[in-house]
Every structure is written in structure tokens, then in C-alpha cells.
Design an enzyme around this catalytic site. Structure first.
Site, PDB file in Angstrom:
ATOM      1  N   ASN A 117       4.535   9.630   1.992  1.00 41.53           N
ATOM      2  CA  ASN A 117       3.116   9.278   1.841  1.00 41.53           C
ATOM      3  C   ASN A 117       2.349  10.481   1.308  1.00 41.53           C
ATOM      4  O   ASN A 117       2.733  11.625   1.545  1.00 41.53           O
ATOM      5  CB  ASN A 117       2.546   8.892   3.217  1.00 41.53           C
ATOM      6  CG  ASN A 117       1.070   8.551   3.165  1.00 41.53           C
ATOM      7  OD1 ASN A 117       0.616   7.854   2.244  1.00 41.53           O
ATOM      8  ND2 ASN A 117       0.306   9.039   4.124  1.00 41.53           N
TER       9      ASN A 117
ATOM     10  N   HIS B 131      -1.457  12.223   1.498  1.00 38.45           N
ATOM     11  CA  HIS B 131      -2.669  12.162   2.315  1.00 38.45           C
ATOM     12  C   HIS B 131      -3.669  13.205   1.818  1.00 38.45           C
ATOM     13  O   HIS B 131      -3.282  14.341   1.530  1.00 38.45           O
ATOM     14  CB  HIS B 131      -2.308  12.414   3.789  1.00 38.45           C
ATOM     15  CG  HIS B 131      -3.473  12.303   4.706  1.00 38.45           C
ATOM     16  ND1 HIS B 131      -4.025  11.084   5.059  1.00 38.45           N
ATOM     17  CD2 HIS B 131      -4.235  13.249   5.305  1.00 38.45           C
ATOM     18  CE1 HIS B 131      -5.059  11.294   5.856  1.00 38.45           C
ATOM     19  NE2 HIS B 131      -5.205  12.595   6.017  1.00 38.45           N
TER      20      HIS B 131
ATOM     21  N   MET C  36      -3.030   1.387   2.848  1.00 35.44           N
ATOM     22  CA  MET C  36      -3.800   1.499   4.079  1.00 35.44           C
ATOM     23  C   MET C  36      -3.326   0.496   5.128  1.00 35.44           C
ATOM     24  O   MET C  36      -4.121  -0.291   5.643  1.00 35.44           O
ATOM     25  CB  MET C  36      -5.296   1.331   3.785  1.00 35.44           C
ATOM     26  CG  MET C  36      -5.837   2.406   2.868  1.00 35.44           C
ATOM     27  SD  MET C  36      -5.476   4.053   3.503  1.00 35.44           S
ATOM     28  CE  MET C  36      -6.478   5.068   2.434  1.00 35.44           C
ATOM     29  N   LYS C  37      -2.034   0.523   5.385  1.00 31.62           N
ATOM     30  CA  LYS C  37      -1.503  -0.377   6.403  1.00 31.62           C
ATOM     31  C   LYS C  37      -0.413   0.389   7.154  1.00 31.62           C
ATOM     32  O   LYS C  37       0.371   1.107   6.531  1.00 31.62           O
ATOM     33  CB  LYS C  37      -0.929  -1.620   5.700  1.00 31.62           C
ATOM     34  CG  LYS C  37      -0.438  -2.650   6.643  1.00 31.62           C
ATOM     35  CD  LYS C  37      -0.317  -4.010   5.976  1.00 31.62           C
ATOM     36  CE  LYS C  37       0.066  -5.060   6.983  1.00 31.62           C
ATOM     37  NZ  LYS C  37      -0.931  -5.254   8.032  1.00 31.62           N
ATOM     38  N   ILE C  38      -0.400   0.200   8.471  1.00 29.34           N
ATOM     39  CA  ILE C  38       0.619   0.883   9.271  1.00 29.34           C
ATOM     40  C   ILE C  38       1.913   0.080   9.186  1.00 29.34           C
ATOM     41  O   ILE C  38       1.906  -1.128   9.419  1.00 29.34           O
ATOM     42  CB  ILE C  38       0.173   0.969  10.758  1.00 29.34           C
ATOM     43  CG1 ILE C  38      -1.231   1.557  10.865  1.00 29.34           C
ATOM     44  CG2 ILE C  38       1.211   1.691  11.598  1.00 29.34           C
ATOM     45  CD1 ILE C  38      -1.343   3.020  11.112  1.00 29.34           C
TER      46      ILE C  38
HETATM   47  C1  GAR Z   1      -5.602   8.936  -2.130  1.00 29.64           C
HETATM   48  O1  GAR Z   1      -6.583   9.937  -1.989  1.00 29.64           O
HETATM   49  C2  GAR Z   1      -4.571   9.067  -1.019  1.00 29.64           C
HETATM   50  O2  GAR Z   1      -4.291  10.386  -0.664  1.00 29.64           O
HETATM   51  C3  GAR Z   1      -5.255   8.345   0.107  1.00 29.64           C
HETATM   52  O3  GAR Z   1      -5.839   7.221  -0.510  1.00 29.64           O
HETATM   53  C4  GAR Z   1      -6.194   7.563  -1.848  1.00 29.64           C
HETATM   54  C5  GAR Z   1      -5.602   6.523  -2.776  1.00 29.64           C
HETATM   55  O4  GAR Z   1      -6.038   6.726  -4.074  1.00 29.64           O
HETATM   56  N1  GAR Z   1      -4.343   7.985   1.142  1.00 29.64           N
HETATM   57  C6  GAR Z   1      -4.628   8.051   2.436  1.00 29.64           C
HETATM   58  O5  GAR Z   1      -5.719   8.349   2.864  1.00 29.64           O
HETATM   59  C7  GAR Z   1      -3.482   7.684   3.352  1.00 29.64           C
HETATM   60  N2  GAR Z   1      -3.706   8.152   4.663  1.00 29.64           N
HETATM   61  P1  GAR Z   1      -5.325   6.002  -5.289  1.00 29.64           P
HETATM   62  O6  GAR Z   1      -5.281   4.513  -4.948  1.00 29.64           O
HETATM   63  O7  GAR Z   1      -6.209   6.287  -6.468  1.00 29.64           O
HETATM   64  O8  GAR Z   1      -3.951   6.579  -5.440  1.00 29.64           O
END
Ligand code: GAR
Length: 189
Positions: free
Chosen positions: A108, A110, A91-93
Site C-alpha cells: 500500500n 500512504h 479505501m477499504k479494509i
Molecule cells: C494517495 O495520496 C494515497 O497515498 C492515499 O490516497 C491517495 C490516492 O490518490 N492512500 C491512503 O490514504 C491509504 N491509506 P490516487 O487515487 O490519485 O492514487
């Protein structure tokens, strides 16, 4: 001839289910990649424990992640001969410098069917809009949030009685299946 496995870095911020799925798949006999480094911008990310349990090197980056630190990390990744960087709940740009340095090498996952629902709270927003389907998308990372070229998507049906939590659980299950498959395919191509 035994083919050498591609080295991969996974960037995380939290729980790490996608990291775990990538690690599990990397241990299969015919898998073409190896997780060589896990990078986190949160020192308490649960995913770090998964990495350590699997004896994978970890690196914590600071919240500011300024240019000198970016350069240092880039050097580490080059030294480890990293072929792809997989963002998995990171969660970092990333800065334009870092993106340019690893052009077409950062992907990535999403939790929505992009281009719909970029950013946060994707499941809540999909339910609120009364979508019939949601899902997940794997894409190249570009300067604009959740906007790079799409590599693969997986649809997930939305049910009438769904809550964000229930939908999240079902989408996450598909994410955990899709990420290793897509990564293997990318490396083969
Ligand atoms: C996942 O759902 C991923 O798609 C999302 O964070 C979650 C991480 O879960 N990513 C985003 O929203 C990026 N924009 P995890 O730590 O269990 O893999």
C-alpha cells in the site's frame, strides 16, 4: 532470453494518479511488470477510466465484499498469476482471509511518513502538529491499518505557507514517482 513480466493487480477507490503512474511505468521497455487487473470498490472511480483507456481489465467489488465474493476475486487473481497487489488509494479494509491468502503480496502507499499519521487527513494533521517534514510510505498490508512492515519512504519538506492542498500536491508527486520504482525493485528481489 526475454524475461517474463510479473502480473500486477491495482486496487483503487478514486482518482487513480498512482494507478496512472504505475501504468505509464509498466509501458517502458525494460519494466518488469504488467498491470493485469484493476479492482475498484467504487463503480464511479475516476481511475477506472484510466484503466479502460489503457485497455486493462477492471473488476468492481461490492461495498460488503463478503467471503464468497472475496473467494471469487482471489480465484481471478490466482488465475491471472498476480505476483503483487498494489493498493493505490483503496479505501477499504481487506479481511484477514484475503490478507492471509495473499500473504506478503499486498502493498500500500500512504501519504505520511509512517508510523506517523495513519488513517485519514494526514496532511492536515502534519501541518497542525507543525511538522517540518511529511512524505509518503510504501508498506506491506497487515491486519492493522497502515501498520505493516515498511518498504520505502520519501520525505517532503513542509513550508511555512503550506496548506493541506499544497502539501498534498507535492506529496502526491513523490508518491507517483516512488510507487513504480519500489514495485520494480520488489519484483527484482
Ligand atoms: C494517495 O495520496 C494515497 O497515498 C492515499 O490516497 C491517495 C490516492 O490518490 N492512500 C491512503 O490514504 C491509504 N491509506 P490516487 O487515487 O490519485 O492514487
Amino acid at each position: 532470453m526475454i524475461q517474463k513480466k510479473a502480473n500486477i493487480a491495482v486496487f483503487i477507490s478514486g482518482r487513480g494518479t498512482n494507478l496512472k503512474a504505475l501504468i505509464l511505468s509498466s509501458k517502458k521497455q525494460n519494466c518488469n511488470y504488467n498491470i493485469a487487473l484493476v479492482v475498484s470498490n467504487k463503480k464511479n472511480a475516476k481511475g477506472l477510466k484510466i484503466a479502460k483507456k489503457n485497455k486493462i481489465s477492471t473488476k468492481i467489488i461490492s461495498q460488503s465484499f463478503l467471503k464468497t465474493e472475496q473467494k471469487r476475486l482471489a480465484k481471478i487473481l490466482v488465475n491471472k498469476n498476480i505476483k503483487f497487489i498494489c493498493l493505490a488509494g483503496f479505501m477499504k479494509i481487506l479481511s484477514p482471509y484475503f490478507l492471509n491468502f495473499f500473504k506478503n503480496k499486498i502493498i500500500n502507499i500512504h501519504p505520511s511518513l509512517l508510523p506517523k499519521y495513519k488513517g485519514l487527513n494526514t496532511h492536515y494533521r502534519a501541518l497542525k502538529a507543525k511538522e517540518k517534514f511529511s512524505g509518503c510510505t510504501i508498506h506491506y498490508v497487515s491486519k492493522k491499518l497502515d501498520s505493516g512492515k515498511i518498504i520505502a519512504k520519501k520525505k517532503v519538506k513542509i513550508f511555512k505557507k503550506d496548506t493541506s492542498k499544497k502539501l498534498e500536491r507535492r506529496v502526491l508527486k513523490e508518491e507517483n514517482k516512488l510507487y513504480p520504482l519500489v514495485l520494480e525493485k520488489l519484483i527484482r528481489s
